[in-house]
Design a protein around this motif. Structure first.
Motif, mmCIF file in Angstrom:
data_model
loop_
_atom_site.group_PDB
_atom_site.id
_atom_site.type_symbol
_atom_site.label_atom_id
_atom_site.label_comp_id
_atom_site.label_asym_id
_atom_site.label_seq_id
_atom_site.Cartn_x
_atom_site.Cartn_y
_atom_site.Cartn_z
ATOM 1 N N GLN A 1 0.833 -1.200 0.000
ATOM 2 C CA GLN A 1 0.000 0.000 0.000
ATOM 3 C C GLN A 1 0.873 1.257 0.000
ATOM 4 O O GLN A 1 1.826 1.360 0.770
ATOM 5 N N PRO A 2 0.573 2.220 -0.872
ATOM 6 C CA PRO A 2 1.372 3.451 -0.902
ATOM 7 C C PRO A 2 1.330 4.188 0.439
ATOM 8 O O PRO A 2 0.335 4.126 1.169
ATOM 9 N N ALA A 3 2.408 4.878 0.744
ATOM 10 C CA ALA A 3 2.459 5.662 1.986
ATOM 11 C C ALA A 3 1.650 6.944 1.856
ATOM 12 O O ALA A 3 0.992 7.380 2.806
ATOM 13 N N VAL A 4 1.698 7.552 0.662
ATOM 14 C CA VAL A 4 0.947 8.789 0.440
ATOM 15 C C VAL A 4 -0.549 8.499 0.539
ATOM 16 O O VAL A 4 -1.054 7.551 -0.061
ATOM 17 N N GLY A 5 -1.230 9.309 1.321
ATOM 18 C CA GLY A 5 -2.659 9.119 1.550
ATOM 19 C C GLY A 5 -2.969 8.430 2.863
ATOM 20 O O GLY A 5 -4.118 8.431 3.304
ATOM 21 N N GLN A 6 -1.956 7.869 3.506
ATOM 22 C CA GLN A 6 -2.165 7.211 4.788
ATOM 23 C C GLN A 6 -2.042 8.213 5.938
ATOM 24 O O GLN A 6 -1.245 9.148 5.886
ATOM 25 N N SER A 7 -2.808 7.962 6.987
ATOM 26 C CA SER A 7 -2.744 8.806 8.188
ATOM 27 C C SER A 7 -1.654 8.275 9.108
ATOM 28 O O SER A 7 -1.914 7.555 10.078
ATOM 29 N N ILE A 8 -0.433 8.637 8.807
ATOM 30 C CA ILE A 8 0.725 8.170 9.572
ATOM 31 C C ILE A 8 1.057 9.188 10.653
ATOM 32 O O ILE A 8 1.133 10.388 10.399
ATOM 33 N N SER A 9 1.256 8.700 11.867
ATOM 34 C CA SER A 9 1.613 9.586 12.975
ATOM 35 C C SER A 9 2.993 10.186 12.743
ATOM 36 O O SER A 9 3.851 9.594 12.075
ATOM 37 N N ARG A 10 3.216 11.342 13.329
ATOM 38 C CA ARG A 10 4.483 12.037 13.127
ATOM 39 C C ARG A 10 5.662 11.178 13.563
ATOM 40 O O ARG A 10 5.687 10.638 14.667
ATOM 41 N N LEU A 11 6.654 11.102 12.711
ATOM 42 C CA LEU A 11 7.821 10.264 12.985
ATOM 43 C C LEU A 11 8.640 10.793 14.159
ATOM 44 O O LEU A 11 9.317 10.023 14.836
ATOM 45 N N GLU A 12 8.588 12.107 14.383
ATOM 46 C CA GLU A 12 9.354 12.690 15.492
ATOM 47 C C GLU A 12 8.518 12.834 16.754
ATOM 48 O O GLU A 12 8.964 13.437 17.742
ATOM 49 N N GLY A 13 7.305 12.286 16.733
ATOM 50 C CA GLY A 13 6.406 12.462 17.876
ATOM 51 C C GLY A 13 6.982 11.960 19.183
ATOM 52 O O GLY A 13 6.854 12.603 20.230
ATOM 53 N N TYR A 14 7.628 10.787 19.140
ATOM 54 C CA TYR A 14 8.186 10.211 20.372
ATOM 55 C C TYR A 14 9.231 11.144 20.980
ATOM 56 O O TYR A 14 9.237 11.386 22.192
ATOM 57 N N GLU A 15 10.117 11.665 20.142
ATOM 58 C CA GLU A 15 11.153 12.574 20.646
ATOM 59 C C GLU A 15 10.544 13.814 21.287
ATOM 60 O O GLU A 15 11.020 14.291 22.318
ATOM 61 N N LYS A 16 9.476 14.312 20.697
ATOM 62 C CA LYS A 16 8.881 15.540 21.227
ATOM 63 C C LYS A 16 8.169 15.310 22.560
ATOM 64 O O LYS A 16 8.296 16.109 23.486
#
Length: 753
Positions: A12-27
């Motif tokens: 499945q393509p990544a574009v169009g998916q509701s992916i959580s922020r990759l830097e969220g854990y660090e923040k």
């Protein structure tokens, strides 16, 4: 391609998916380090001293008491600062408006209240802040003007310049407005007053300059443009461009305040170069009110409509504040004719130079101001004609941009109206003002239209297949909290047919591939298009390398005859024929394969079209009948913004704009005492913004919109559009609830009592 589709199904393509922020854990864990949090040895701290008068001259600066304290290193001011290049300073800042940019410590003149006039450097921040209070300064004051309303007769046309590329002047008059308006059976007019607003991101402005010796510096800065700050520092201090490195991996909010280099950057670099030490300068919350702001603006509208409900006359004039040294402008009056097809128009935009610092772009600059006046006047006309406000806008729906006579690259505003109205329950509205109640509360429904231009700027990106067969992409772009890291990773992953885990996107460093400042809702369209271009070039290099391998099955294969997926390049006609990225790297002598490419807007193609994101906002308010207290109980914003790369981060952007809409319409304002030319509520205790208890049911709808013209990705950006329609929708809902139209933002409860 048909053979490939039958025999091979990539994930499945990544574009169009509701992916959580990759830097969220660090923040959320505190691991993310901001400009003021980098551990630097041998660090000095600077505290800026600001002018306490609004206009005049510095007669004397006495630093003896401060410099006598152990741990105080030096006080920099206009008399002892080192000589500076100040080379071509107007063009050392990508966001500078026409005029002469402010130069800190240039001389003894005071141009505005809060002007930075000295820097005290000490061994600790607390010591620097305390010692700064001991510096004795005497002034000679001069008369000043800071009141836009009182000096509105001094308004003049803004100066032209490069800024007009992104901020075009008002369109020329069409037809005969005065005659058409006079003969219109329905007329609506209004005076709209907007107060000053300040950005107030949570992260304070901080710069940490690491002195590398021999005119070289590495700078950790809070900014929306690493390359912009690099350019500024190199030109002001006469340094080689490559000897200045600006790093900004995390930004704790900006909203436009970081578009221009702010003065803590200047002071930090100045002190580091002169003292040959590492220096950190942080502005406190009070000082966050001493640079840039959304300018106070007065607007006048006159709209006329014929008996059949068609708007035939549009007049919109605006007068805004600017400084005496720069002509800051906004696009305030251009929007109505982009939305509504009238045959007679008259638009004017003028400035009043005052003794203030130059205003600065603030989320949806000009649009959120101008659309309040436009959409409130349209609402007024609809009520006069006894036409439903939504139906009135559908009657006046523009199929093309009449202001320039061009079609839109795409426009799904009609669906925004229809889908938003259905979700909100607009058909349950009683059209009579002051007719809907809930206990002792008056209930009102309001709606409005939003528009924001879809832009693309030149940008560069680097894409590399690593020795592990993974993808590394980089750009100097910052991430101001909008999800840039995540979205760019999604774009890159799909372009090279990789899982998100196989993609690394590094950013926020001026030594990386060029990126423009991050703002104007053009980041995804600009940098995302550059990533696409770099990946496309990388694919060609991979194919070229595959062709060079002995007995290669790809010898006569063209680029459109292969697909890139699962870390492989695969033949479309025969999926059994493939080569992995790792094998390509091995064939390349275990050396990476890299491509760095520019993406440029296709100017000649785009000039045939207008490009814009559109929205429709629907709002319900409750107004306490006795106390006038206003509460936004629910709202729906429907947005058409081309392809949505990540619905989750995009929704977050629109929700942020909707919350800010409540702030703009009902809370937010910097109060000036014009006797002193000074803002009086320079803190976030008295600068009112919404709290959790003010925010209720907010819903976002993304209307499907396909655009093959606007850019390679089909994206339009969502940073600004969420703040365009909802403020006037709130004002219109208040009118429906109370029968009273208030044209001054913010709307205070006392005006409704």
């Amino acid at each position: 391609m048909s053979t490939m589709e039958k025999n091979y199904k990539p994930e499945q393509p990544a574009v169009g998916q509701s992916i959580s922020r990759l830097e969220g854990y660090e923040k959320v864990t505190g691991a993310a380090r901001y400009a003021g949090e980098f551990n630097v040895s041998d660090l000095l701290y600077g505290y800026v001293i600001n002018s306490t008068i609004t206009k005049g001259k510095i007669i004397s600066i006495n630093t003896e008491k401060a410099e006598a304290i152990p741990g105080v290193v030096k006080v920099f001011h206009h008399k002892n600062r080192p000589s500076l290049a100040w080379f071509s300073m107007q063009y050392a800042d990508m966001d500078a408006p026409p005029g002469s940019p402010f130069q800190p410590l240039a001389d003894h003149k005071i141009k505005y209240n809060g002007q930075p006039i000295a820097l005290l450097v000490a061994e600790s921040f607390e010591l620097a802040r305390y010692a700064a209070t001991l510096v004795e300064i005497t002034y000679e004051q001069e008369d000043f003007k800071t009141d836009l309303i009182a000096n509105i007769t001094e308004a003049r046309a803004p100066k032209g310049g490069l800024a007009t590329f992104l901020k075009p002047p008002p369109p020329k008059p069409v037809g005969n407005f005065e005659k058409a308006y006079e003969n219109s059976p329905f007329q609506a007019s209004g005076k709209f007053v907007h107060g000053t607003e300040h950005h107030n991101p949570i992260e304070l402005f901080t710069t940490t300059t690491v002195y590398k010796g021999k005119g070289k510096v590495t700078i950790y800065d809070k900014t929306q443009g690493t390359v912009n700050c690099q350019l500024y520092v190199a030109n002001v201090f006469g340094l080689h461009f490559k000897d200045v490195r600006v790093i900004s991996p995390y930004v704790g909010g900006a909203f436009g305040s970081g578009l221009r280099p702010q003065y803590q950057l200047f002071f930090s670099v100045l002190a580091a170069l002169e003292l040959k030490r590492n220096v950190r300068v942080t502005l406190d919350r009070h000082q966050m009110f001493t640079f840039g702001h959304r300018p106070p603006t007065v607007q006048f509208t006159r709209f006329g409509a014929s008996a059949d409900g068609k708007v035939n006359a549009l007049n919109h004039e605006a007068i805004a504040e600017t400084s005496r040294f720069e002509d800051y402008t906004e696009v305030v009056v251009n929007w109505s004719h982009m939305l509504y097809p009238a045959k007679n128009t008259l638009f004017k935009y003028n400035l009043v130079p005052l003794d203030v610092f130059s205003p600065l772009d603030m989320r949806a600059p000009g649009g959120s101001t101008g659309l309040h006046a436009i959409e409130s006047t349209m609402d007024d006309l609809a009520y006069q004609m006894k036409i439903d406000p939504l139906e009135f806008r559908l009657i006046n729906y523009a199929e093309q941009d009449e202001s320039v006579g061009r079609p839109y690259s795409s426009k799904e505003l009609r669906q925004c109206y229809l889908q938003g109205a259905e979700q909100f329950g607009w058909n349950k509205r009683n059209p009579e003002p002051r007719s809907m109640r809930r206990g002792n509360k008056l209930v009102g429904y309001g709606m409005a239209t939003g528009i924001w231009e879809a832009m693309q700027l030149p940008a560069r990106a680097s894409a590399t297949i690593t020795t592990e067969g993974k993808l590394h992409v980089n750009s100097a772009v910052t991430d101001i909290g909008t999800g840039t890291l995540t979205v760019m990773s999604q774009i890159a992953a799909d372009e090279m047919g990789l899982h998100m885990d196989d993609v690394t996107f590094t950013y926020g460093d001026s030594k990386m591939a060029f990126a423009p400042i991050q703002g104007g809702s053009f980041t995804v369209s600009s940098v995302g298009s550059a990533i696409k271009a770099a990946c496309n070039a990388l694919k060609k290099k991979i194919l070229k390398k595959a062709k060079s391998i002995g007995n290669s099955p790809f010898k006569r294969v063209k680029i459109d005859e292969v697909i890139f997926a699962d870390r492989k390049m695969i033949s479309i006609d025969n999926p059994a024929v493939f080569i992995s990225y790792s094998d390509i790297i091995a064939a390349n002598g275990h050396k990476v394969i890299k491509s760095v490419n520019f993406a440029m807007p296709k100017v000649f193609k785009l000039k045939k079209y207008s490009r814009a994101a559109h929205s429709a906002a629907f709002v319900e308010v409750e107004v306490d009948e006795e106390l006038g207290i206003i509460n936004v109980t629910r709202a729906v914003t429907a947005v058409a913004a081309g392809k949505i790369i990540n619905p989750k981060t995009a929704r977050s952007q629109i929700l942020g704009g909707m919350i800010w809409s409540i702030s703009k319409a009902l809370r937010e304002e910097s109060i000036t005492d014009h006797r002193f030319g000074k803002y009086m509520n320079m803190n976030i205790a008295e600068y009112h913004i919404p709290v959790h208890a003010d925010i209720h049911d907010l819903q976002v709808i993304f209307v499907e919109e396909k655009d093959d013209i606007v850019n390679e990705l089909g994206t339009k950006g969502v940073g600004e559009i969420g703040l365009a329609a909802m403020p006037p929708a709130i004002a219109n809902a208040i009118f429906h609830a109370t029968g009273k139209r208030v044209n001054q933002f913010p709307i205070h409860f006392d005006t409704l009592m």
